[in-house]
Structures are given as structure tokens and as C-alpha cells.
Scaffold this motif. Structure first.
Motif, mmCIF file in Angstrom:
data_model
loop_
_atom_site.group_PDB
_atom_site.id
_atom_site.type_symbol
_atom_site.label_atom_id
_atom_site.label_comp_id
_atom_site.label_asym_id
_atom_site.label_seq_id
_atom_site.Cartn_x
_atom_site.Cartn_y
_atom_site.Cartn_z
ATOM 1 N N ARG A 43 106.485 67.081 52.775
ATOM 2 C CA ARG A 43 105.562 66.124 53.387
ATOM 3 C C ARG A 43 104.158 66.449 52.902
ATOM 4 N N ALA A 44 103.295 65.448 52.933
ATOM 5 C CA ALA A 44 101.933 65.603 52.418
ATOM 6 C C ALA A 44 100.991 66.124 53.498
ATOM 7 N N ALA A 45 100.134 67.050 53.116
ATOM 8 C CA ALA A 45 99.035 67.481 53.979
ATOM 9 C C ALA A 45 98.011 66.359 54.036
ATOM 10 N N ASP A 46 97.163 66.367 55.065
ATOM 11 C CA ASP A 46 96.064 65.407 55.117
ATOM 12 C C ASP A 46 95.233 65.565 53.854
ATOM 13 N N GLY A 47 94.942 64.462 53.204
ATOM 14 C CA GLY A 47 94.125 64.502 52.000
ATOM 15 C C GLY A 47 94.899 64.650 50.711
ATOM 16 N N PRO A 49 97.975 62.859 48.426
ATOM 17 C CA PRO A 49 97.343 63.170 47.148
ATOM 18 C C PRO A 49 95.825 62.977 47.216
ATOM 19 N N HIS A 50 95.111 63.788 46.465
ATOM 20 C CA HIS A 50 93.652 63.707 46.396
ATOM 21 C C HIS A 50 93.255 62.934 45.149
ATOM 22 N N THR A 78 104.934 71.573 53.436
ATOM 23 C CA THR A 78 103.726 70.757 53.357
ATOM 24 C C THR A 78 103.065 70.910 51.993
ATOM 25 N N VAL A 79 102.916 69.790 51.282
ATOM 26 C CA VAL A 79 102.293 69.776 49.958
ATOM 27 C C VAL A 79 100.774 69.695 50.139
ATOM 28 N N VAL A 80 100.073 70.696 49.599
ATOM 29 C CA VAL A 80 98.610 70.736 49.731
ATOM 30 C C VAL A 80 97.897 70.538 48.395
ATOM 31 N N TYR A 99 94.325 72.401 38.111
ATOM 32 C CA TYR A 99 94.745 72.598 39.496
ATOM 33 C C TYR A 99 93.864 71.778 40.420
ATOM 34 N N GLY A 100 94.390 71.456 41.583
ATOM 35 C CA GLY A 100 93.622 70.739 42.586
ATOM 36 C C GLY A 100 94.286 70.867 43.932
ATOM 37 N N LEU A 101 93.468 70.923 44.978
ATOM 38 C CA LEU A 101 93.969 71.004 46.348
ATOM 39 C C LEU A 101 93.377 69.883 47.181
ATOM 40 N N ALA A 102 94.097 69.477 48.220
ATOM 41 C CA ALA A 102 93.571 68.533 49.193
ATOM 42 C C ALA A 102 92.326 69.150 49.829
ATOM 43 N N PRO A 103 91.318 68.345 50.135
ATOM 44 C CA PRO A 103 90.070 68.898 50.663
ATOM 45 C C PRO A 103 90.246 69.854 51.849
#
Length: 180
Positions: A43-47, A49-50, A78-80, A99-103
Motif C-alpha cells: 500500500r502507498a504511504a501518504d505522498g 507516488p511523489h 507501506t511503499v514510501v 532515489y526519491g521518497l514521499a515527503p
């Protein structure tokens, strides 16, 4: 004969999981990825995909292992974020990572752990001899992440983007602290 699945890389607080093709297709196509994630028990974390995710996931399913993109996944699924390679190693054996992370997942050490896992695996099993990354000169957090992993900055280009390189052949005293 069934091909072996891509490895899942596990760290202390997260795992790197190869991007399921259905997730990549949904994100790149601008669709809601919730169903594709659920089919993979994610499941996706808030934010997430960024803003940079679609670019990062463009074509990972078409790339043969191991040169593809991985999801950054916390315990519980949880995918961040995501991290991976921007192509095959060049003639010098150098590969570039992104690389990149949700805010909401930034500034917690998750990026350092994720990129550290990817870099360690790349140098140990992926066939690369050097690892490079590009970062905006004003992105202090990303620059610090790369320094923690032993990358050395090579200076900004005309576009204000810094190139940082991790070269294990350099003397150990110059590499800095490696946290993975």
C-alpha cells in the motif's frame, strides 16, 4: 523452467522490493496504483507516488534484472519511495543511481538506508565498480545522504547539478562513513 525471482533486499527498517510491472504501468500511466499495489500486498504511504516517481518507474519492468527500480517498503508493506539505476554500467563499470521518497518519509534516515542497501548490493553482486548520483546543489539533505554513504562530490555542472561518486578503489580514509 521458471526464472528465479528478483532478490528482495532487507535492511534494519525497510526492504527494497522490485517494482511489480502492474504498479509501474499504473504510476507511469497516471492511474491510481492502489489496486496494483494491493495485488502485491503493498500500500502507498501518504505522498507516494511523489512528483518524481513516474519518471523513476518508466520502463523498470522492461529492464532485465538487476538493473531496474526497487520500491522502498516499510514493514507491513507501506511503499514510501523508490530507488534504482538510471541505466547499465558504462565502460568504466560506473552506474548511476537515483532515489526519491514521499515527503512525509524524508529526514528519517530511510533514504540513507535504502540507497545504502542498493549501493552495497550493486558493488557486491551487481557488477558495477563505481556508483554515481546527481543531486541539485541546493538539496542539502540529499547531499548529506550521499556524503554519509561515502560519495565524493565532483562539483556542479553548468545546470547547477552536482555529481557525486562512490569509488571503493579510493583510499578508505577518503570515503567517509558507510552506514549500510
Amino acid at each position: 523452467m521458471t526464472p528465479a525471482p528478483d532478490p528482495r533486499l532487507a535492511g534494519a527498517r525497510l526492504a527494497l522490493v522490485p517494482v511489480p510491472p502492474a504498479v509501474a504501468t499504473a504510476v507511469v500511466g497516471g492511474q491510481d496504483a492502489a489496486t496494483a499495489l494491493a495485488e502485491a500486498d503493498l500500500r502507498a504511504a501518504d505522498g507516494w507516488p511523489h512528483e518524481g516517481t513516474a519518471t523513476a518507474l518508466h520502463g523498470p519492468a522492461a529492464s532485465p534484472p538487476p538493473w531496474r527500480t526497487w520500491l522502498v517498503v516499510l514493514p507491513g508493506g507501506t511503499v514510501v519511495g523508490e530507488c534504482g539505476w538510471k541505466g547499465w554500467p558504462d565502460l568504466r563499470g560506473e552506474v548511476e543511481v537515483g532515489y526519491g521518497l514521499a515527503p512525509g518519509s524524508r529526514r528519517r534516515g530511510l533514504g540513507t538506508e535504502a540507497v545504502g542497501l542498493l549501493v552495497a548490493w550493486t558493488l557486491a553482486a551487481g557488477g558495477a565498480r563505481r556508483v554515481a548520483a546527481e543531486v541539485d546543489a541546493g538539496n542539502a539533505a540529499s547531499r548529506a545522504l550521499l556524503r554519509r554513504l561515502g560519495f565524493a562530490e565532483e562539483g556542479p555542472g553548468p545546470d547547477g547539478v552536482l555529481r557525486a561518486v562512490l569509488d571503493p578503489a579510493r583510499p578508505a580514509g577518503l570515503r567517509g562513513r558507510h552506514v549500510c
